[in-house]
Write an enzyme that holds these catalytic residues in place. Structure first.
Site, PDB file in Angstrom:
ATOM      1  N   HIS A 364       6.363  13.494   0.603  1.00  0.00           N
ATOM      2  CA  HIS A 364       5.502  12.560  -0.563  1.00  0.00           C
ATOM      3  C   HIS A 364       5.869  13.257  -1.670  1.00  0.00           C
ATOM      4  O   HIS A 364       5.405  12.323  -2.472  1.00  0.00           O
ATOM      5  CB  HIS A 364       3.859  13.317  -0.055  1.00  0.00           C
ATOM      6  N   ARG A 471      -3.240   5.652  -0.189  1.00  0.00           N
ATOM      7  CA  ARG A 471      -3.138   6.270   0.453  1.00  0.00           C
ATOM      8  C   ARG A 471      -4.879   7.455   0.579  1.00  0.00           C
ATOM      9  O   ARG A 471      -4.717   8.039  -0.400  1.00  0.00           O
ATOM     10  CB  ARG A 471      -1.890   7.226   0.151  1.00  0.00           C
ATOM     11  N   ARG A 507      -7.054   1.913   2.890  1.00  0.00           N
ATOM     12  CA  ARG A 507      -5.788   2.544   3.940  1.00  0.00           C
ATOM     13  C   ARG A 507      -7.263   3.357   3.979  1.00  0.00           C
ATOM     14  O   ARG A 507      -7.370   4.710   3.085  1.00  0.00           O
ATOM     15  CB  ARG A 507      -4.697   3.247   3.993  1.00  0.00           C
ATOM     16  N   GLU A 605       3.768  -0.732  11.389  1.00  0.00           N
ATOM     17  CA  GLU A 605       4.318   0.850  11.267  1.00  0.00           C
ATOM     18  C   GLU A 605       5.080   1.716  12.359  1.00  0.00           C
ATOM     19  O   GLU A 605       6.047   2.076  12.237  1.00  0.00           O
ATOM     20  CB  GLU A 605       3.924   1.707  10.489  1.00  0.00           C
ATOM     21  N   ASN A 628       9.084   2.392   6.117  1.00  0.00           N
ATOM     22  CA  ASN A 628       9.068   4.137   5.548  1.00  0.00           C
ATOM     23  C   ASN A 628       8.711   4.853   7.201  1.00  0.00           C
ATOM     24  O   ASN A 628       9.991   4.869   7.845  1.00  0.00           O
ATOM     25  CB  ASN A 628       8.006   4.951   5.137  1.00  0.00           C
ATOM     26  N   ASP A 629       7.806   4.304   7.867  1.00  0.00           N
ATOM     27  CA  ASP A 629       7.099   5.272   9.352  1.00  0.00           C
ATOM     28  C   ASP A 629       8.535   3.715  10.016  1.00  0.00           C
ATOM     29  O   ASP A 629       8.540   4.718  11.375  1.00  0.00           O
ATOM     30  CB  ASP A 629       6.229   4.838   9.483  1.00  0.00           C
ATOM     31  N   ARG A 639      11.811  11.294   8.616  1.00  0.00           N
ATOM     32  CA  ARG A 639      12.459  10.880   7.180  1.00  0.00           C
ATOM     33  C   ARG A 639      11.935  11.718   6.371  1.00  0.00           C
ATOM     34  O   ARG A 639      12.643  11.662   5.521  1.00  0.00           O
ATOM     35  CB  ARG A 639      10.899  10.218   6.752  1.00  0.00           C
ATOM     36  N   CYS A 676       3.987  -2.313   2.256  1.00  0.00           N
ATOM     37  CA  CYS A 676       3.348  -1.731   0.773  1.00  0.00           C
ATOM     38  C   CYS A 676       4.544  -0.039   1.521  1.00  0.00           C
ATOM     39  O   CYS A 676       4.443   1.228   0.775  1.00  0.00           O
ATOM     40  CB  CYS A 676       2.066  -1.076   1.197  1.00  0.00           C
TER      41      CYS A 676
HETATM   42  C1  PEP Z   1       5.171   3.727   5.655  1.00  0.00           C
HETATM   43  O1  PEP Z   1       5.296   4.574   6.481  1.00  0.00           O
HETATM   44  O2  PEP Z   1       5.417   2.074   4.895  1.00  0.00           O
HETATM   45  C2  PEP Z   1       3.884   4.206   4.837  1.00  0.00           C
HETATM   46  C3  PEP Z   1       3.547   3.127   4.138  1.00  0.00           C
HETATM   47  O3  PEP Z   1       3.056   4.984   4.773  1.00  0.00           O
HETATM   48  P1  PEP Z   1       3.385   6.450   4.646  1.00  0.00           P
HETATM   49  O4  PEP Z   1       4.563   6.812   3.435  1.00  0.00           O
HETATM   50  O5  PEP Z   1       1.606   7.159   3.879  1.00  0.00           O
HETATM   51  O6  PEP Z   1       3.634   7.153   5.699  1.00  0.00           O
HETATM   52 MG    MG Z   2       3.130   5.629   7.116  1.00  0.00          MG
END
Ligand code: PEP
Ligand code: MG
Length: 757
Positions: A364, A471, A507, A605, A628-629, A639, A676
């Site tokens: 983050h 978020r 979200r 995701e 991302n996930d 990650r 996203c």
């Molecule tokens: C993702 O997982 O791509 C996402 C946008 O959510 P976060 O990065 O908050 O897990």
């Molecule tokens: Mg995510």
């Protein structure tokens, strides 16, 4: 054997100075294996040599002097093969390189074991015995195990040593070479480092030379004077409530500060050239050692008083330093695992760069740094951060490089690159009012990703078509308790109102994994596969219902709310969440509230959601891909783990194919599909996503104009052609190179980060 092994490893690891560390290592191995000599050679890549760093058995005078060619020696062969070599008689081997300075003539049996860190051979441990026989298997596996376990520690120690050289050299020759981490947020910066210490760990204070001795002495004396007046004040305050006996402790403190002990000895150390913090460290360590070795229990306890006093003085010394540091124009913040809230610890307008020893591109902190347009290097695990406080640094967030005390030439090159980039940024501002579309006019919805009021910049957001991901967990994380329904409503309302009529995708709470709430602790063996996102909120409907109600209320009069459900992995979760949302909506209508049913979508995701995309599409209004996930789960790569970050690439063909499949499934049911995850802000990836038919891209505000610039140079058909070529490729690296080449040919190489190799 295991006990012996653990003893050696822990002894090596706790030894601070590298020369001593290596000496402990070779002496312990020699004793455990019972051979004639054990030595360690370090690879000196730039001179193509191996340097003897420590030995037990060879002549000590050879240490640091003997250098063996990498290309033409037995030790060099161990490096080349990156595996152990065991011989009856080393002198008989064709690669044997005779060195007269070591005195090894009489030795025959030989074992060479590489010490490997991150796939690179860092050093070689050699063992020699008189008998013309190989070392037995037990000895060999013993040394191999030690080598594998100390590799990380040696790599750290070595970087630390290099840094010492760089920091102590008048002309920093070594400063041409970067320390490597991972790219966290794009951009480059030159600035002054500011290390955020987690706690007052006296042992972590580094050595530092000072030249202006009298200023340093005055600094120390004034810190001591401040502590003394604090103690006097504290004593006066407590005098009415605490007995005489207990007050005596304060008198003892004052005595310690007045006497020659702490004050005098520390000043003597400063006058010998040490900076005040390390001078104090040495004095305190000396006293603690003396007290702890005493037989009398009462006196032993006094060591904690000394440490307490020391921490008080240190706090003043650091405060003064921090005050001076925040005067620097450009601050580069450094920490172990920085969090977004750490960013607020220095004046934001001076924050030029961020380095975190742990974490990776999708941590983050990195996401925030990107949102704020601040270059970041993550997972720079090899940097001994306590050594580089208050130094000149370069952060290259494209390449993941950090230069400490950079050479003039490197600084000039980076200054030029930064100027080029600034020019590009102002040039891109011309695009702010241009539509986000391909060269032939195909429009793409451009959204920004947000999560904190501090990164919610209405001016930037205006350049986008709305907020693609808000978020909501981030405001939850900043508090000491769950926010109330009204607090949530006010927050959401201010965002919805500022954006209306443009859409905002809020979200629902996505905690768990690496996102913890201090007031809702979750302890799990494997948090990313555990209680996360929708799983928690369905198990705690009271949290979910309050949040949905707050969102619906905030939407009254705005009508731009879209609700996004995170971490859905099966149809039942979606059904349950939808029925709770409908329940809240129904109840509010019954209560006469003027609410409307918002559009509800699901994040894709989790790999199972990819395969269930058609079933999910029937039930929702839209999809938003959380790349991302999705990348983390498809590739089984954490990650946040810098060690495997090289395997994490959203351009992996499996990820691209999964995303493409989701776009097709959504469209089959006429549901818009957006993305996203961080991938949307990567210019190369964005071309492929548009080629797939992605309807919207949500990215950090700082990426908007760059991605727009790229898309406006390619026709839709061209992006489709690029995608079809890429889908035939079999590995991420190949795809990345291909895409970079395309961007370079289009004259956009500057986006790839043109730092220095
Ligand atoms: C993702 O997982 O791509 C996402 C946008 O959510 P976060 O990065 O908050 O897990
Ligand atoms: Mg995510």
């Amino acid at each position: 054997m295991l006990q012996e092994l653990q003893k050696i490893i822990s002894e090596v690891v706790v030894t601070r100075k590298i020369e001593r560390k290596l000496q402990v290592l070779v002496a312990s191995i020699k004793q455990a294996v019972n051979c004639e000599a054990c030595s360690i050679f370090f690879v000196d890549e730039s001179n193509q040599q191996l340097v003897l760093m420590a030995t037990d058995g060879f002549y000590q005078e050879a240490v640091g002097v003997v250098r063996i060619p990498l290309n033409n020696s037995l030790v060099g062969l161990v490096v080349k093969r990156a595996e152990p070599i065991s011989l009856d008689d080393c002198a008989q081997h064709p690669a044997y390189y005779y060195v007269s300075e070591t005195g090894e003539e009489a030795l025959h049996g030989y074992l060479g074991v590489p010490v490997i860190h991150n796939r690179n051979v860092l050093a070689v441990i050699t063992l020699h015995q008189q008998a013309p026989t190989r070392f037995d298997v037990d000895s060999e596996t013993f040394v191999i195990t030690i080598a594998s376990q100390i590799a990380d520690n040696l790599a750290h120690a070595r970087i630390s040593q290099d840094l010492d050289d760089i920091l102590n050299e008048e002309i920093p020759r070594g400063a041409f070479h970067p320390i490597k981490g991972l790219p966290g947020a794009p951009g480059m910066a030159v600035g002054t480092s500011c290390v955020l210490y987690e706690q007052m760990d006296i042992n972590a204070i580094p050595d530092k030379k000072v030249t202006d001795l009298e200023t340093e002495v005055t600094l120390f004396e004034s810190a001591v004077a401040s502590v003394k007046s604090d103690i006097v004040r504290l004593k006066d305050k407590l005098a009415l409530t605490v007995s005489e006996d207990e007050l005596a402790l304060f008198d003892a403190y004052i005595l310690m500060l007045d006497g020659q002990s702490i004050l005098g000895e520390t000043i003597a150390r400063i006058r010998a050239g040490q900076w005040s913090q390390a001078a104090l460290r040495d004095t305190l360590q000396e006293y603690v050692r003396q007290f702890e070795s005493m037989n009398d229990a009462y006196l032993r306890e006094r060591s904690s008083d000394v440490l307490d006093l020391g921490s008080r003085i240190l706090r003043y010394l650091r405060k003064d330093r921090d005050d001076r540091k925040t005067l620097a124009d450009k601050i580069i913040l450094i920490g172990e695992l920085l969090t977004p809230s750490n960013l607020a610890q220095v004046p934001i307008e001076k924050l030029a760069g961020v380095i975190s020893r742990h974490g990776s591109r999708t941590s983050h902190l990195a996401i925030f740094a990107r949102a704020m347009g601040i270059p970041a290097v993550m997972g720079a695990d090899l940097i001994p951060i306590e050594k580089i406080d208050d130094y000149q640094l370069i952060v290259d967030g494209y390449k993941g490089y950090v230069y400490v005390n950079p050479a003039e030439e490197i600084q000039q090159r980076y200054t030029r690159l930064i100027e080029d980039e600034d020019r590009l940024t102002s040039k891109l501002l011309e695009l702010a009012d241009q539509p986000a579309q391909t060269e032939d006019g195909h429009s793409i919805t451009f959204l920004v990703t947000s999560g904190l009021m501090s990164d919610f910049d209405p001016a930037q957001t205006c350049r986008a078509d709305g907020i693609g991901l808000y978020r909501t967990e981030l405001p939850f994380m900043e508090r000491q308790r769950f926010p109330s329904e009204n607090e949530q409503r006010d927050l959401y309302q201010s965002i919805l109102q500022q954006c209306t009529p443009r859409p905002v995708y809020l979200r629902t709470l996505d905690v768990g994994g690496d996102k913890a709430l201090s007031y809702f602790p979750i302890v799990e063996e494997n948090p990313f596969l555990g209680w996360r996102g929708i799983r928690i909120t369905l198990d705690h409907p009271e949290i979910f219902l309050v949040q949905i109600r707050a969102m619906l209320r905030a939407n009254i009069g705005c009508n731009n709310l879209h609700i996004l459900l995170p971490m859905v992995s099966n149809v039942n979760e979606l059904n349950d969440a939808l029925s709770l949302i409908h329940r809240v909506y129904g109840e509010m209508l019954e209560d006469g509230e003027d609410v409307v049913m918002p559009k509800v979508g699901v994040m894709i995701e989790v790999p199972s959601a990819v395969y269930m995309a058609e079933s999910l599409a029937k039930r929702v209004d839209f999809f938003s891909i959380g790349s991302n996930d999705l990348t983390q789960y498809l590739l089984a790569v954490d990650r946040n783990n810098a060690r495997v970050a090289g395997l994490y690439d959203a351009l992996h063909p499996a990820v691209l194919k999964a995303i493409y499949q989701v776009v097709q499934a959504g469209h089959q049911y006429n549901k818009p599909v957006g993305i996203c995850g961080e991938m949307a802000g990567d210019p190369a990836a964005a071309l492929l996503l548009v080629g797939m038919g992605m309807d919207s891209l949500s990215m950090s505000a700082s990426s908007l104009l760059r991605v727009k610039w790229v898309l406006r140079h390619f026709t839709l058909n061209r992006t489709r052609k690029i995608l079809s070529d890429v889908l035939k490729m079999e590995d991420a690296e190949h795809i990345r190179k291909h895409m970079n080449h395309i961007l370079e040919l289009a004259g956009m190489g500057v986006l790839l980060g043109s730092g220095i190799e």
